[in-house]
Enzyme design. Structure first.
Site, PDB file in Angstrom:
ATOM      1  N   SER A   1       0.790  -1.231   0.000  1.00 54.63           N
ATOM      2  CA  SER A   1       0.000   0.000   0.000  1.00 54.63           C
ATOM      3  C   SER A   1       0.821   1.280   0.000  1.00 54.63           C
ATOM      4  O   SER A   1       0.303   2.351  -0.315  1.00 54.63           O
ATOM      5  CB  SER A   1      -0.960   0.024   1.195  1.00 54.63           C
ATOM      6  OG  SER A   1      -0.256   0.202   2.406  1.00 54.63           O
TER       7      SER A   1
ATOM      8  N   LYS B   1       0.353   4.483   6.907  1.00 52.73           N
ATOM      9  CA  LYS B   1      -0.239   5.283   5.843  1.00 52.73           C
ATOM     10  C   LYS B   1       0.334   6.695   5.897  1.00 52.73           C
ATOM     11  O   LYS B   1       1.081   7.046   6.803  1.00 52.73           O
ATOM     12  CB  LYS B   1      -1.769   5.353   5.994  1.00 52.73           C
ATOM     13  CG  LYS B   1      -2.473   4.004   6.041  1.00 52.73           C
ATOM     14  CD  LYS B   1      -2.410   3.267   4.719  1.00 52.73           C
ATOM     15  CE  LYS B   1      -3.060   1.896   4.841  1.00 52.73           C
ATOM     16  NZ  LYS B   1      -2.941   1.108   3.596  1.00 52.73           N
TER      17      LYS B   1
END
Length: 208
Positions: free
Chosen positions: A51, A100
């Site tokens: 990701s 993230k």
């Protein structure tokens, strides 16, 4: 009288040996103190999944080599654009630790238009996002606009095509769920840190 100089010489040698031992002891204590201070401030992070490509490389699983090792500063205040480590609940209520990028904080408006990010209506240039990982035709890359609620943050992965983030699976993240901010020095020394930890985590155990 002939023995006195010899005894004095032995005394000097004994004192020199004691001084060396004391220096070594002080050095060891300083190393231990530095280690304690370091561990109290930083948490080691192992990246799993794709990701955050191309910024970070993730392993297939926590039990396999291939991911980056980094350090998260537990006391740093996260700013928009920082890479952060979070303990978040997914849509099924399962708690996971994820990594993230912080995109927006409370009160800010977030919108994705075919992969282009807009904060409060202003286009944001994202050099860390590759066009190959940000397909404009994918529905996931058109989102919002939404306003971040009070006490929450909005996060995205750099690999927009595959990342599970605030667009769906995790939604808005509570500020209290932030574990730490990836230290810049850790990013700068990523290859060195990863090489060192990969050797000791995965290479050495296989030798025995």
């Amino acid at each position: 009288m002939n023995g006195f100089p010899v005894s004095l010489d032995r005394l000097k040698k004994k004192n020199s040996g004691t001084l060396v031992l004391n220096i070594i002891l002080i050095f060891i204590i300083l190393i231990l103190l530095a280690e304690i201070l370091f561990v109290s401030r930083y948490s080691r992070v192992y990246v799993v999944g794709d990701s955050m490509l191309p910024t970070l490389t993730g392993a297939v699983s926590e039990q396999q080599p291939g991911g980056d090792f980094l350090f998260a500063d537990k006391y740093a205040k996260a700013q928009c654009g920082d890479i952060i480590v979070i303990t978040a609940e997914d849509e099924n209520g399962n708690s996971r630790t994820i990594i993230k990028r912080l995109i927006a904080t409370q009160g800010q408006s977030v919108e994705l238009r075919q992969g282009q990010l807009y904060i409060d209506g202003e286009l944001v240039e994202e050099s860390y996002v590759l066009a190959a990982n940000n397909s404009p035709e994918l529905p996931i890359n058109t989102f919002g606009p939404v306003t971040v609620p009070e006490g929450c943050i909005f996060v995205l992965g750099d690999n927009r095509d595959v990342s599970s983030d605030s667009r769906g699976k995790y939604g808005m993240i509570d500020e209290s769920e932030v574990i730490g901010v990836i230290a810049q020095w850790s990013l700068d020394l990523k290859d060195l840190i990863t090489g060192w930890h990969t050797f000791f985590e995965y290479t050495l155990p296989s030798l025995f």
